[in-house]
Motif scaffolding. Structure first.
Motif, PDB file in Angstrom:
ATOM      1  N   GLY A  72       0.785  -1.220   0.000  1.00 54.89           N
ATOM      2  CA  GLY A  72       0.000   0.000   0.000  1.00 54.89           C
ATOM      3  C   GLY A  72       0.819   1.272   0.000  1.00 54.89           C
ATOM      4  N   PRO A  73       0.173   2.408   0.303  1.00 50.66           N
ATOM      5  CA  PRO A  73       0.820   3.722   0.216  1.00 50.66           C
ATOM      6  C   PRO A  73       2.074   3.872   1.060  1.00 50.66           C
ATOM      7  CG  PRO A  73      -1.550   3.987   0.326  1.00 50.66           C
ATOM      8  CD  PRO A  73      -1.284   2.538   0.564  1.00 50.66           C
ATOM      9  N   LEU A  74       2.166   3.182   2.198  1.00 52.88           N
ATOM     10  CA  LEU A  74       3.347   3.352   3.042  1.00 52.88           C
ATOM     11  C   LEU A  74       4.609   2.799   2.399  1.00 52.88           C
ATOM     12  CD1 LEU A  74       1.849   2.696   6.580  1.00 52.88           C
ATOM     13  CD2 LEU A  74       3.063   4.755   5.853  1.00 52.88           C
ATOM     14  N   ALA A  75       4.453   1.969   1.368  1.00 55.60           N
ATOM     15  CA  ALA A  75       5.624   1.427   0.692  1.00 55.60           C
ATOM     16  C   ALA A  75       6.448   2.516   0.023  1.00 55.60           C
ATOM     17  CB  ALA A  75       5.205   0.386  -0.341  1.00 55.60           C
ATOM     18  N   SER A  76       5.829   3.642  -0.296  1.00 55.41           N
ATOM     19  CA  SER A  76       6.544   4.737  -0.957  1.00 55.41           C
ATOM     20  C   SER A  76       6.985   5.813   0.025  1.00 55.41           C
ATOM     21  CB  SER A  76       5.659   5.357  -2.046  1.00 55.41           C
ATOM     22  OG  SER A  76       4.486   5.932  -1.475  1.00 55.41           O
ATOM     23  N   ARG A  77       6.788   5.566   1.320  1.00 53.31           N
ATOM     24  CA  ARG A  77       7.227   6.528   2.345  1.00 53.31           C
ATOM     25  C   ARG A  77       8.531   6.051   2.977  1.00 53.31           C
ATOM     26  NH1 ARG A  77       2.347   7.500  -0.066  1.00 53.31           N
ATOM     27  NH2 ARG A  77       1.398   9.423   0.735  1.00 53.31           N
ATOM     28  N   PRO A  78       9.260   6.952   3.658  1.00 51.08           N
ATOM     29  CA  PRO A  78      10.527   6.580   4.291  1.00 51.08           C
ATOM     30  C   PRO A  78      10.303   5.807   5.588  1.00 51.08           C
ATOM     31  CG  PRO A  78      10.037   8.880   4.727  1.00 51.08           C
ATOM     32  CD  PRO A  78       8.979   8.407   3.774  1.00 51.08           C
ATOM     33  N   VAL A  79       9.721   4.616   5.448  1.00 48.80           N
ATOM     34  CA  VAL A  79       9.398   3.762   6.587  1.00 48.80           C
ATOM     35  C   VAL A  79      10.028   2.387   6.348  1.00 48.80           C
ATOM     36  CG1 VAL A  79       7.539   2.641   7.879  1.00 48.80           C
ATOM     37  CG2 VAL A  79       7.236   4.979   7.035  1.00 48.80           C
ATOM     38  N   THR A  80      10.839   1.937   7.279  1.00 50.71           N
ATOM     39  CA  THR A  80      11.456   0.623   7.165  1.00 50.71           C
ATOM     40  C   THR A  80      10.403  -0.466   7.333  1.00 50.71           C
ATOM     41  OG1 THR A  80      13.486   1.516   8.126  1.00 50.71           O
ATOM     42  CG2 THR A  80      13.272  -0.878   8.051  1.00 50.71           C
ATOM     43  N   TYR A  81      10.404  -1.451   6.448  1.00 49.81           N
ATOM     44  CA  TYR A  81       9.385  -2.498   6.441  1.00 49.81           C
ATOM     45  C   TYR A  81       9.990  -3.824   6.907  1.00 49.81           C
ATOM     46  CZ  TYR A  81       5.873  -5.760   4.552  1.00 49.81           C
ATOM     47  OH  TYR A  81       4.930  -6.748   4.394  1.00 49.81           O
ATOM     48  N   HIS A  82       9.303  -4.473   7.860  1.00 49.93           N
ATOM     49  CA  HIS A  82       9.739  -5.762   8.388  1.00 49.93           C
ATOM     50  C   HIS A  82       8.565  -6.731   8.293  1.00 49.93           C
ATOM     51  CE1 HIS A  82      13.268  -3.782  10.301  1.00 49.93           C
ATOM     52  NE2 HIS A  82      12.414  -2.783  10.493  1.00 49.93           N
ATOM     53  N   HIS A  83       8.701  -7.759   7.467  1.00 49.66           N
ATOM     54  CA  HIS A  83       7.642  -8.763   7.350  1.00 49.66           C
ATOM     55  C   HIS A  83       7.975  -9.926   8.276  1.00 49.66           C
ATOM     56  CE1 HIS A  83       5.273 -11.887   4.824  1.00 49.66           C
ATOM     57  NE2 HIS A  83       4.533 -11.383   5.791  1.00 49.66           N
ATOM     58  N   LEU A  84       7.197 -10.065   9.353  1.00 49.22           N
ATOM     59  CA  LEU A  84       7.437 -11.078  10.378  1.00 49.22           C
ATOM     60  C   LEU A  84       6.143 -11.851  10.625  1.00 49.22           C
ATOM     61  CD1 LEU A  84       9.457  -8.825  12.866  1.00 49.22           C
ATOM     62  CD2 LEU A  84      10.391 -10.504  11.239  1.00 49.22           C
ATOM     63  N   PRO A  85       5.786 -12.761   9.728  1.00 48.44           N
ATOM     64  CA  PRO A  85       4.501 -13.469   9.861  1.00 48.44           C
ATOM     65  C   PRO A  85       4.459 -14.349  11.101  1.00 48.44           C
ATOM     66  CG  PRO A  85       5.843 -14.445   8.117  1.00 48.44           C
ATOM     67  CD  PRO A  85       6.540 -13.183   8.542  1.00 48.44           C
ATOM     68  N   LEU A  86       3.417 -14.178  11.901  1.00 56.52           N
ATOM     69  CA  LEU A  86       3.240 -15.020  13.079  1.00 56.52           C
ATOM     70  C   LEU A  86       2.469 -16.294  12.755  1.00 56.52           C
ATOM     71  CD1 LEU A  86       2.554 -12.531  16.018  1.00 56.52           C
ATOM     72  CD2 LEU A  86       4.719 -13.325  15.023  1.00 56.52           C
ATOM     73  N   ILE A  87       1.808 -16.309  11.598  1.00 56.25           N
ATOM     74  CA  ILE A  87       1.167 -17.514  11.081  1.00 56.25           C
ATOM     75  C   ILE A  87       1.663 -17.680   9.653  1.00 56.25           C
ATOM     76  CG2 ILE A  87      -1.004 -18.640  10.459  1.00 56.25           C
ATOM     77  CD1 ILE A  87      -2.383 -17.005  12.621  1.00 56.25           C
ATOM     78  N   ALA A  88       2.338 -18.783   9.387  1.00 60.42           N
ATOM     79  CA  ALA A  88       2.924 -18.963   8.058  1.00 60.42           C
ATOM     80  C   ALA A  88       1.863 -19.206   7.002  1.00 60.42           C
ATOM     81  CB  ALA A  88       3.922 -20.125   8.081  1.00 60.42           C
ATOM     82  N   ASP A  89       0.828 -19.986   7.359  1.00 59.95           N
ATOM     83  CA  ASP A  89      -0.213 -20.351   6.396  1.00 59.95           C
ATOM     84  C   ASP A  89      -1.570 -20.044   6.997  1.00 59.95           C
ATOM     85  OD1 ASP A  89      -1.882 -21.401   4.506  1.00 59.95           O
ATOM     86  OD2 ASP A  89      -1.069 -23.439   4.569  1.00 59.95           O
ATOM     87  N   VAL A  90      -2.141 -18.896   6.640  1.00 59.07           N
ATOM     88  CA  VAL A  90      -3.404 -18.470   7.228  1.00 59.07           C
ATOM     89  C   VAL A  90      -4.546 -19.398   6.846  1.00 59.07           C
ATOM     90  CG1 VAL A  90      -4.127 -16.930   5.367  1.00 59.07           C
ATOM     91  CG2 VAL A  90      -4.787 -16.416   7.725  1.00 59.07           C
ATOM     92  N   SER A  91      -4.397 -20.167   5.773  1.00 59.81           N
ATOM     93  CA  SER A  91      -5.466 -21.080   5.360  1.00 59.81           C
ATOM     94  C   SER A  91      -5.718 -22.158   6.409  1.00 59.81           C
ATOM     95  CB  SER A  91      -5.126 -21.727   4.013  1.00 59.81           C
ATOM     96  OG  SER A  91      -3.994 -22.572   4.120  1.00 59.81           O
ATOM     97  N   GLU A  92      -4.701 -22.475   7.223  1.00 62.09           N
ATOM     98  CA  GLU A  92      -4.878 -23.485   8.265  1.00 62.09           C
ATOM     99  C   GLU A  92      -5.886 -23.045   9.309  1.00 62.09           C
ATOM    100  OE1 GLU A  92      -1.097 -24.391   9.902  1.00 62.09           O
ATOM    101  OE2 GLU A  92      -0.316 -25.302   8.062  1.00 62.09           O
ATOM    102  N   THR A  93      -6.002 -21.751   9.529  1.00 65.23           N
ATOM    103  CA  THR A  93      -6.960 -21.252  10.520  1.00 65.23           C
ATOM    104  C   THR A  93      -8.368 -21.195   9.972  1.00 65.23           C
ATOM    105  OG1 THR A  93      -6.716 -18.911   9.928  1.00 65.23           O
ATOM    106  CG2 THR A  93      -5.113 -19.827  11.483  1.00 65.23           C
ATOM    107  N   MET A  94      -8.515 -21.439   8.669  1.00 65.76           N
ATOM    108  CA  MET A  94      -9.827 -21.354   8.039  1.00 65.76           C
ATOM    109  C   MET A  94     -10.325 -22.695   7.528  1.00 65.76           C
ATOM    110  SD  MET A  94      -9.461 -17.795   5.924  1.00 65.76           S
ATOM    111  CE  MET A  94      -7.803 -18.021   5.330  1.00 65.76           C
TER     112      MET A  94
END
Length: 252
Positions: A72-94
Motif C-alpha cells: 500500500g501507500p506506506l511502501a513509498s514513504r521513508p518507513v522501514t518495512y519488516h515482514h514477520l509473519p506469526l502464522i505462516a499459512d493463514v489457510s490453516e486457521t480457516m
C-alpha cells in the motif's frame, strides 16, 4: 494469489500504547503503535503517520495476505518495512478442521503462536528497541497477532497482567468497524482459498468477553514455562534488549 483492487480507508483499530503503566513509570507516546491493516490506508493517513514520527512498520500477516493487498501507500514513504509473519499459512486457521471461534480457542491459539513464532516476536521486539522514531505493527484486524505482540511487548516492559488484558480487550469496542473495513479483503482471500468460512463465523467473539483470551494466554504460558517470556528468551530475547526497551519506553 494476486493483488486485489480495494478501496483505501483509514484504520479503525489504531492506538498508541503510550500511557500504559510499566515497570518504573509509564510507557511513553511515540514508541509503539498497534493497529489493524495498514496495507490499504489512504494517502492522507500514510502522510500523517510519517509526519507524526512513524519510521518502522512490522507486518505480522502471512505471505498470502501480503500477496493479496501488497504494502500500500506506506511502501513509498521513508518507513522501514519488516515482514514477520506469526502464522505462516493463514489457510490453516480457516480449514474445516480448525477450532471454532471462541475466546477459549483463541487464547489457546495465542499460546501456540508465542511458542511457534518466538523468533519472529523476538525480532519484532528488537526492531522496536532499536528504531529511532515510532514503530507500528499490524495484522489484519489488529486483534490476534497484533494482540500477541502487544502482550509480549508489555510483558517485557514490566506491565502487570491487568494492564495487558485491558489493552487487548479494548479492541472489542472496535470489532464492528473492523468487520466493515476488512470484509472485502478477507472475503476475496477466503474465496480464493475455497474456504466455506466467512468473517461472520467470528461474530461469536463480540460478546464482550475478549479478556478471557488474554487471561488464557498469560496463564498458560506461565503454567507451561514458568516465565511467560521463556519461549522468547529461548529464541534469543536478551537482557540487553529488555533493558534497551525499558530505557526507551519509560517515562518516570
Amino acid at each position: 494469489m494476486t493483488l486485489i483492487d480495494i478501496e483505501l480507508s483509514a484504520p479503525v483499530n489504531l492506538r498508541d500504547l503510550g500511557g500504559i503503566p510499566i515497570e518504573g513509570g509509564t510507557l511513553r507516546q511515540g514508541l509503539a503503535i498497534r493497529t489493524d491493516d495498514l496495507a490499504y490506508v489512504t494517502e492522507e493517513v500514510a502522510d500523517k503517520l510519517v509526519a507524526d514520527g512513524l519510521t518502522a512498520l512490522i507486518d505480522l500477516r502471512s505471505p498470502l495476505e501480503v500477496a493479496t493487498t501488497g504494502r500500500g501507500p506506506l511502501a513509498s514513504r521513508p518507513v522501514t518495512y519488516h515482514h514477520l509473519p506469526l502464522i505462516a499459512d493463514v489457510s490453516e486457521t480457516m480449514s474445516e478442521g480448525a477450532p471454532s471461534f471462541t475466546h477459549e480457542s483463541m487464547g489457546a491459539m495465542y499460546v501456540s503462536m508465542v511458542e511457534s513464532a518466538a523468533p519472529q516476536l523476538v525480532t519484532a521486539l528488537n526492531v522496536i528497541a532499536h528504531t529511532r522514531g515510532a514503530t507500528a505493527f499490524h495484522c489484519a484486524a489488529g486483534r490476534d497477532r497484533t494482540g500477541v505482540l502487544a502482550a509480549m511487548l508489555l510483558l517485557t516492559l514490566g506491565a502487570d497482567d491487568d494492564e495487558i488484558v485491558a489493552d487487548y480487550a479494548r479492541t472489542g469496542e472496535n470489532m464492528e468497524a473492523i468487520f466493515t473495513r476488512s470484509r472485502p479483503v478477507m472475503g476475496a482471500m477466503w474465496e480464493a482459498l475455497g474456504s466455506e468460512r466467512s468473517l461472520d463465523d467470528t461474530r461469536a467473539l463480540l460478546d464482550g468477553q475478549m479478556h478471557v483470551s488474554a487471561r488464557i494466554l498469560l496463564a498458560q504460558l506461565r503454567e507451561r514455562h514458568g516465565d511467560a517470556l521463556a519461549p522468547l528468551r529461548t529464541a534469543g530475547l536478551s537482557d540487553d534488549t529488555i533493558a534497551r526497551l525499558r530505557e526507551r519506553a519509560r517515562v518516570a
